[in-house]
Design a protein around this motif. Structure first.
Motif, PDB file in Angstrom:
ATOM      1  N   UNK A   4     -18.492  10.758  -0.906  1.00 29.26           N
ATOM      2  CA  UNK A   4     -17.972  10.057   0.278  1.00 29.26           C
ATOM      3  C   UNK A   4     -16.574   9.464   0.092  1.00 29.26           C
ATOM      4  N   UNK A   5     -16.316   8.863  -1.065  1.00 39.32           N
ATOM      5  CA  UNK A   5     -15.038   8.156  -1.221  1.00 39.32           C
ATOM      6  C   UNK A   5     -14.325   8.574  -2.503  1.00 39.32           C
ATOM      7  N   UNK A   6     -13.157   9.177  -2.334  1.00 38.19           N
ATOM      8  CA  UNK A   6     -12.295   9.443  -3.490  1.00 38.19           C
ATOM      9  C   UNK A   6     -11.016   8.652  -3.239  1.00 38.19           C
ATOM     10  N   UNK A   7     -10.727   7.768  -4.177  1.00 40.50           N
ATOM     11  CA  UNK A   7      -9.641   6.821  -3.985  1.00 40.50           C
ATOM     12  C   UNK A   7      -8.467   7.164  -4.894  1.00 40.50           C
ATOM     13  N   UNK A   8      -7.260   7.137  -4.337  1.00 39.86           N
ATOM     14  CA  UNK A   8      -6.043   7.407  -5.103  1.00 39.86           C
ATOM     15  C   UNK A   8      -5.188   6.141  -5.063  1.00 39.86           C
ATOM     16  N   UNK A   9      -5.083   5.462  -6.202  1.00 43.51           N
ATOM     17  CA  UNK A   9      -4.392   4.172  -6.245  1.00 43.51           C
ATOM     18  C   UNK A   9      -3.120   4.304  -7.082  1.00 43.51           C
ATOM     19  N   UNK A  10      -2.018   3.853  -6.502  1.00 36.63           N
ATOM     20  CA  UNK A  10      -0.742   3.895  -7.231  1.00 36.63           C
ATOM     21  C   UNK A  10      -0.088   2.520  -7.128  1.00 36.63           C
ATOM     22  N   UNK A  11      -0.165   1.775  -8.214  1.00 40.19           N
ATOM     23  CA  UNK A  11       0.480   0.467  -8.276  1.00 40.19           C
ATOM     24  C   UNK A  11      -0.307  -0.632  -7.575  1.00 40.19           C
ATOM     25  N   UNK A  12       0.280  -1.838  -7.613  1.00 40.29           N
ATOM     26  CA  UNK A  12      -0.345  -3.009  -6.981  1.00 40.29           C
ATOM     27  C   UNK A  12       0.139  -3.131  -5.538  1.00 40.29           C
TER      28      UNK A  12
END
Lengths: 201, 471
Positions: B273-281
């Motif tokens: 359901x959820x694939x998260x792509x996080x870049x930085x704060x």
């Protein structure tokens, strides 16, 4: 010597061991994308259904607020994200309001950056005009999807992520789910248990 | 606080005996195994799956052969995006670093999504020692936290728990709620949803793992079906990512075949359901997200495996497919092993990481069926690695004397086909007389015959049955 230096030193030792064994280097493989055909919208709608979502299409001449009201099918207050604030949300029967605080609202409307046909997913994000957490706090999430943003494969979705240029981008496919109790699939484990998409041609 | 499990051979045998005698556990494992392995089998039938698997394996192997290059690239890009990268090479180092971060940001309450790395470093124990309250936010992890147990599976931490056991835990720990409330599976999920909402609100620090680290952009990728990883960090001021140095992938595009194979192999669907792509704060004017992002990269003996015969184990994406398909794991569950990684992954990995002297016996808890090899989404030759550990244990004279002697006799027999076939026929005849219900062979074979009926319906050897069927 710092932990970082020690780690890199051990990596170099590993390379030396590999070389001593006469190991042939593995080339960086090129990604071969799946071939999906031309009917991306039809595929996306089918995949949305397979992942426990429902896709609706905005009828010609229909207002977004009216379509959302039809989908929502309840007397709850319908919160909407800043990114869709420019829509005309006036309505005779439903109450729409801009959701500022991350409250556990029953229904929330936001917009996707793109739809991914291969998996029936959407790309969503936080940002200056989007509060991502609201999409997780509600029971019923309604996502506006512009058909023009449709991409085919996950690799094409990967190309869109840097273009969106937000801190956090989510590939969302279906409602929140768990199989942790007795192996039974239960929707709405932590986030939305009902997910509707309004496809805007 | 969790008690450190005893990893001696005797303790392992004791846990096996207890698991075999636990009817509830065996029934739960049987149901669980059927559903997980069935789901995976359906998902990996896709016409492109073999190609994605090859691609995923090659990408992971290429990364390992260029690990320093990609790690440096990841460090540079994630730092530029506003993250702070910290490196730790031991459990103590990692515990110290993470607890210091929590204290620095005055976090007395922490929420944490599922991360096997935090299990490796016993982070919950380290927090308990420092008086830091931590709540697991993945439902399975939350259940095992209430039970004060480690996870028994890398994807389904509470897959060994029956619904009755979960009901008991919720009644005990959510004592502020009416005792006569209905607690079917839906009600249990609903209750955990509400309890966890309070924890998200109360915590200022969120800890997650990372399934992949993208080198060319400094992006962190997390995968959850519940959405708890996002809830863990979106309401927090500080996000701490704890992951292994081997998780790096060159590009976002190359992560996609890995995500396809990871989701399918884990039995979670073609995509979760959820694939998260996080870049930085959080950036200026962002409406939500943590203000500070730390990425703690852990080694914990991983780099010692680089360039060795066990290097392929570092390709692992922690999908749990090897466990779902292992007939040994499915009998007793993950706690039997007494290690963070149970099943074929643990049996193959841990004798290399901690030496055959300490954990070499784990490799023998295998029937050699190779189902784990077949389903592994990154083509790790798990059975061959277990066999290599067994060979090493034998050569280094590790393990019980009787077992080694039996192996010597077996090896001697295997190289003398005529004597082998004679011995085989004799043994089969003996089982006809001494096997079966009266189990007189039991005294001779000890635990080998405890769970087995040593009376065969056909006393012919496999070869004679085979040649008869050909005729």
């Amino acid at each position: 010597m710092s932990a970082r230096d020690r780690i890199f030193e051990r990596i170099r030792q590993g390379h030396a061991r590999r070389a001593a064994r006469g190991h042939e280097p593995t080339p960086n493989p090129a990604v071969k994308r799946p071939v999906l055909g031309d009917e991306l919208t039809a595929l996306w709608i089918e995949q949305v259904g397979l992942h426990f979502g429902t896709a609706h299409t905005l009828a010609e001449g229909q207002r977004v607020a009216d379509a959302v009201e039809q989908i929502a099918d309840s007397g709850h207050i319908i919160g909407f994200d800043a990114c869709v604030a420019s829509q005309d949300w006036t309505s005779k029967t439903a109450t729409f309001e801009r959701a500022e605080a991350p409250k556990d609202r029953p229904i929330f409307v936001t917009a996707a950056h793109a739809a991914v046909a291969e998996t029936g997913s959407v790309l969503m994000s936080g940002g200056t005009n989007r509060k991502l957490i609201n999409a997780y706090l509600v029971r019923h999430l309604i996502v506006l999807v512009s058909e023009a943003t449709m991409v085919g494969t996950l690799e094409e979705a990967a190309e869109r992520i840097p273009e969106i240029n937000e801190r956090q981008v989510i590939l969302m496919t279906g409602p929140s789910a768990t199989g942790d109790i007795g192996g039974e699939l239960i929707l709405g484990a932590q986030a939305a248990d009902r997910l509707d998409y309004l496809l805007i041609p | 606080m969790l008690t450190e499990p005893d990893v001696t051979l005797e303790a392992f045998r004791k846990r096996v005996r207890e698991a075999l005698d636990n009817k509830v556990l065996r029934e739960t494992m049987e149901n669980d195994g059927r559903s997980w392995s069935g789901a995976t089998q359906d998902l990996i039938k896709h016409e492109n799956y073999a190609e994605w698997r090859r691609q995923a394996a090659n990408t992971r192997q290429h990364v390992l052969e260029n690990l320093d290059t990609y790690l440096l690239e990841f460090e540079k890009n994630s730092t530029e995006a506003g993250a702070e990268v910290l490196w730790c090479d031991s459990t103590e180092d990692a515990q110290r670093t993470i607890t210091s971060l929590v204290k620095k940001h005055k976090g007395s309450s922490v929420v944490k999504s599922k991360s096997m790395m935090t299990e490796e470093i016993h982070l919950r124990d380290a927090f308990a020692r420092e008086g830091i309250h931590v709540t697991e936010t993945d439902l399975g992890e939350y259940i095992v936290q209430l039970a004060n147990e480690p996870p028994s599976h890398v994807v389904g931490p509470a897959s060994h728990k029956s619904i009755g056991e979960v009901q008991e835990l919720f009644l005990e720990h959510h004592s502020e709620l009416p005792a006569d409330r209905p607690l079917d599976s839906h009600a249990l999920v609903e209750e955990s949803r509400l309890v966890l909402r309070d924890e998200y609100t109360a915590s200022t620090i969120g800890i997650t793992g990372a399934n992949f680290l993208i080198a060319d952009s400094g992006t962190i990728v997390t995968v959850t079906a519940e959405g708890n990883a996002e809830l863990t960090v979106l309401s927090a001021d500080v996000h701490i990512v704890v992951t292994g140095v081997e998780r790096v992938v060159p590009t976002l595009e190359q992560a996609m075949p890995l995500l396809r194979t990871l989701c399918r192999a884990s039995g979670s669907g073609d995509v979760v359901s959820y694939i998260s792509f996080v870049r930085g704060a959080r950036r200026a004017n962002d409406l939500d997200g943590p203000k500070k992002l730390y990425i703690v990269l852990l080694d914990l003996k991983r780099t010692d495996l680089l360039g060795t015969t066990a290097e392929s184990l570092l390709r692992c994406v922690r999908c749990g497919a090897c466990m779902n398909h292992c007939p040994v794991y499915q009998v007793g569950g993950g706690h039997v092993y007494g290690t963070v990684y149970p099943g074929p992954l643990g049996k193959a990995l841990l004798p290399y990481s901690y030496g055959v002297e300490t954990l070499g016996y784990l490799a023998s808890a295998s029937v050699g069926c190779k189902r784990c090899d077949t389903v592994c989404p990154v083509e790790i030759p798990l059975t061959a690695l277990m066999e290599e550990s067994k060979r090493e244990s034998y050569e280094r004279r590790v393990g019980p004397w009787r077992q080694r002697k039996m192996m010597s006799v077996y090896s001697w027999l295997c190289t003398r086909p005529r004597i082998f076939h004679f011995a085989e026929r004799t043994f089969l005849r003996l089982t006809r007389v001494l096997g079966g219900r009266n189990r007189r062979l039991r005294r001779f074979l000890g635990p080998w015959s405890k769970g087995r009926d040593l009376q065969f319906h056909d006393s012919r050897t496999f070869l004679s049955q085979y040649s008869d069927s050909k005729r």
